[in-house]
Motif scaffolding. Structure first.
Motif, short mmCIF file in Angstrom:
data_model
loop_
_atom_site.label_atom_id
_atom_site.label_comp_id
_atom_site.label_asym_id
_atom_site.label_seq_id
_atom_site.Cartn_x
_atom_site.Cartn_y
_atom_site.Cartn_z
N ALA A 17 10.57 10.90 -17.95
CA ALA A 17 9.23 11.41 -17.71
C ALA A 17 8.80 11.07 -16.29
CB ALA A 17 8.24 10.82 -18.71
N THR A 18 7.75 11.74 -15.86
CA THR A 18 7.10 11.43 -14.59
C THR A 18 5.83 10.63 -14.89
OG1 THR A 18 7.96 13.37 -13.43
CG2 THR A 18 5.90 12.42 -12.59
N GLY A 46 0.79 -1.22 0.00
CA GLY A 46 0.00 0.00 0.00
C GLY A 46 0.82 1.27 0.00
N GLU A 47 2.12 1.19 0.17
CA GLU A 47 2.97 2.37 0.29
C GLU A 47 3.24 2.96 -1.08
OE1 GLU A 47 7.47 3.47 1.83
OE2 GLU A 47 6.59 1.52 2.24
N PRO A 48 3.08 4.29 -1.23
CA PRO A 48 3.38 4.91 -2.52
C PRO A 48 4.81 4.60 -2.95
CG PRO A 48 2.23 6.46 -1.09
CD PRO A 48 2.57 5.25 -0.26
N LEU A 49 4.96 4.20 -4.21
CA LEU A 49 6.27 3.73 -4.68
C LEU A 49 7.33 4.81 -4.58
CD1 LEU A 49 5.23 1.66 -7.80
CD2 LEU A 49 5.62 0.89 -5.49
N VAL A 50 6.95 6.07 -4.84
CA VAL A 50 7.96 7.12 -4.82
C VAL A 50 8.60 7.24 -3.45
CG1 VAL A 50 6.31 8.96 -4.30
CG2 VAL A 50 8.45 9.51 -5.46
N TYR A 66 3.01 8.64 -7.16
CA TYR A 66 4.02 8.80 -8.20
C TYR A 66 4.74 7.47 -8.37
CZ TYR A 66 3.42 13.84 -8.38
OH TYR A 66 2.89 15.10 -8.56
N ILE A 67 4.73 6.95 -9.58
CA ILE A 67 5.42 5.68 -9.85
C ILE A 67 6.88 5.94 -10.15
CG2 ILE A 67 5.31 3.50 -11.11
CD1 ILE A 67 2.70 4.39 -9.61
N ILE A 68 7.14 6.88 -11.05
CA ILE A 68 8.51 7.31 -11.33
C ILE A 68 8.50 8.83 -11.48
CG2 ILE A 68 9.19 5.15 -12.43
CD1 ILE A 68 8.84 6.39 -15.12
N ASP A 89 8.73 -15.10 -13.69
CA ASP A 89 9.24 -15.39 -12.34
C ASP A 89 9.74 -14.12 -11.66
OD1 ASP A 89 8.72 -18.09 -12.51
OD2 ASP A 89 10.75 -18.63 -13.12
N ALA A 90 10.37 -13.23 -12.44
CA ALA A 90 11.10 -12.09 -11.87
C ALA A 90 10.21 -10.89 -11.57
CB ALA A 90 12.22 -11.66 -12.83
N MET A 91 8.98 -10.89 -12.04
CA MET A 91 8.11 -9.73 -11.83
C MET A 91 7.34 -9.86 -10.52
SD MET A 91 6.89 -8.66 -15.65
CE MET A 91 6.94 -6.92 -15.24
N PHE A 92 7.19 -8.73 -9.83
CA PHE A 92 6.48 -8.72 -8.56
C PHE A 92 5.33 -7.71 -8.64
CE2 PHE A 92 10.32 -6.20 -8.46
CZ PHE A 92 9.94 -4.96 -7.95
N GLU A 93 4.25 -8.02 -7.94
CA GLU A 93 3.02 -7.24 -8.02
C GLU A 93 3.10 -6.00 -7.15
OE1 GLU A 93 -0.47 -9.27 -6.59
OE2 GLU A 93 -1.74 -8.32 -8.12
N LYS A 94 2.56 -4.87 -7.65
CA LYS A 94 2.51 -3.62 -6.91
C LYS A 94 1.10 -3.07 -6.93
CE LYS A 94 6.72 -3.45 -5.73
NZ LYS A 94 7.03 -3.63 -4.29
N ILE A 95 0.57 -2.77 -5.77
CA ILE A 95 -0.74 -2.13 -5.65
C ILE A 95 -0.49 -0.63 -5.51
CG2 ILE A 95 -2.90 -2.03 -4.37
CD1 ILE A 95 -2.27 -4.76 -5.61
N VAL A 96 -1.12 0.18 -6.35
CA VAL A 96 -0.92 1.62 -6.29
C VAL A 96 -2.26 2.31 -6.05
CG1 VAL A 96 1.11 1.58 -7.77
CG2 VAL A 96 -1.13 1.88 -8.80
N GLN A 97 -2.17 3.50 -5.50
CA GLN A 97 -3.35 4.30 -5.20
C GLN A 97 -3.33 5.56 -6.05
OE1 GLN A 97 -3.04 4.91 -0.99
NE2 GLN A 97 -3.58 2.78 -0.48
N ALA A 98 -4.51 6.11 -6.29
CA ALA A 98 -4.62 7.34 -7.07
C ALA A 98 -3.70 8.41 -6.49
CB ALA A 98 -6.07 7.82 -7.07
N LYS A 99 -3.01 9.12 -7.39
CA LYS A 99 -2.07 10.22 -7.08
C LYS A 99 -0.69 9.73 -6.67
CE LYS A 99 -5.40 12.96 -8.04
NZ LYS A 99 -5.45 13.54 -9.41
#
Length: 319
Positions: free
Chosen positions: A143-144, A12-16, A91-93, A79-89
């Motif tokens: 880009a952002t 649940g933590e914002p990735l940024v 920032y991914i990158i 195998d190498a990919m892991f799931e990420k749950i993101v919330q509105a707003k």
């Protein structure tokens, strides 16, 4: 393993925020696929349920970067990919940051912004991928990307991304350059043109007896034989007649692309066959210098048919 992978439990933590404390420069970490002899057993593996793996397969099936991977390499990607749950707003990158991960969208809408004024340039709507440029070219984020809605992403860390995709691309190019060097028609291409052609080829496999192309179908590309034998056959009143048998270094399927007509013959795998497929768009973009040679080959093809059938009157219209 000796390798730190992003943990799974910060869903649940914002990735940024997760990467804010990381060091600001990783660009000294160059990756040379030619000299990478790391044990393949030391690769990243994130366990997944059958349901997660099915969702991931559906998300990555149309990602261009993965089209050239064989089955084993694709399994390594999954195998190498892991799931990420993101919330509105969230920032991914952020533009200018180091590239940590490559992302494939499973769900959600994501906006891309560039420049000091953060101009909106694109919206990803529940599909697509982003983040590869910084990893491929060892450069800061261009880009952002911000989540407009809640969603799910699949991510792969930079080292695994580069090792799987760059190393596989390097091996693929080397293998296909050697294959293409053995095709006389392609001598008309410059070296850089052959490299571009090698990068565009897509590996395909067929079992003994499989039909690779069908006479009369619309043409979607041509094939270069990497391994095995292929039988080329024409349908006549009495049944199919073999007109040629091709081996490694041979190619087929170009006739319909040159003439813009349906397939003139069928092709069958005589044994287990590996081919390199070139789709019609790449064919038209990359093989222009060879077009005159291929047009001349059409005349040779017709001459061959006359020798087999004795007269043009005995040949079903193949053009």
């Amino acid at each position: 393993m000796g390798k730190e992978f992003p943990p799974n439990h910060h869903q649940g933590e914002p990735l940024v925020n997760r990467y804010a404390s990381r060091r600001k420069s990783v660009f000294a970490e160059t990756y040379d696929p030619e000299n990478d002899d790391e044990d393949e057993g030391a690769r990243a593996i994130f366990p997944k349920t059958d349901e997660q793996r099915a969702r991931l397969c559906d998300s990555v099936k149309n990602i261009l970067l993965f089209r050239s991977l064989d089955k084993e390499q694709m399994n390594e990607v999954l195998d190498a990919m892991f799931e990420k749950i993101v919330q509105a707003k969230d920032y991914i990158i952020k533009q200018g940051d180091d590239g940590d991960n490559f992302y494939v969208i499973e769900s959600g809408m994501y906006n891309a912004y560039v420049g000091e004024d953060q101009k909106h340039i694109h919206t990803y709507d529940n599909r697509g991928s982003f983040g590869e440029l910084a990893l491929l070219y060892n450069m800061p984020r261009a880009a952002t990307i911000q989540a407009e809605t809640d969603g799910k992403l699949w991510a792969m860390d930079r080292q695994t991304f580069r090792r799987i995709l760059l190393k596989s691309a390097f091996r693929k190019r080397k293998m296909y350059e050697a294959l293409l060097d053995a095709v006389p028609m392609l001598k008309a291409l410059q070296n850089y043109e052959r490299m571009n052609l090698a990068d565009a080829l897509i590996p395909q496999t067929y079992a003994k007896g499989d039909r690779i192309i069908k006479q009369g179908d619309a043409a979607d590309g041509m094939y270069f034989i990497e391994d095995g034998k292929v039988s080329i056959r024409i349908q006549q009143d009495a049944g199919e007649v073999e007109i040629s048998n091709l081996e490694k270094g041979g190619y087929f399927g170009e006739l319909a692309l040159v003439t813009h007509r349906p397939r003139a013959a069928s092709a069958y795998a005589v044994d287990n066959v590996k081919v390199a497929f070139l789709d019609v768009d790449a064919f038209e973009r990359l093989l222009g210098p060879c077009m005159n040679i291929m047009k001349r080959n059409i005349g040779d093809y017709e001459t061959q048919l006359v020798k087999i059938f004795g007269s043009k009157n005995n040949i079903t219209d193949i053009r």
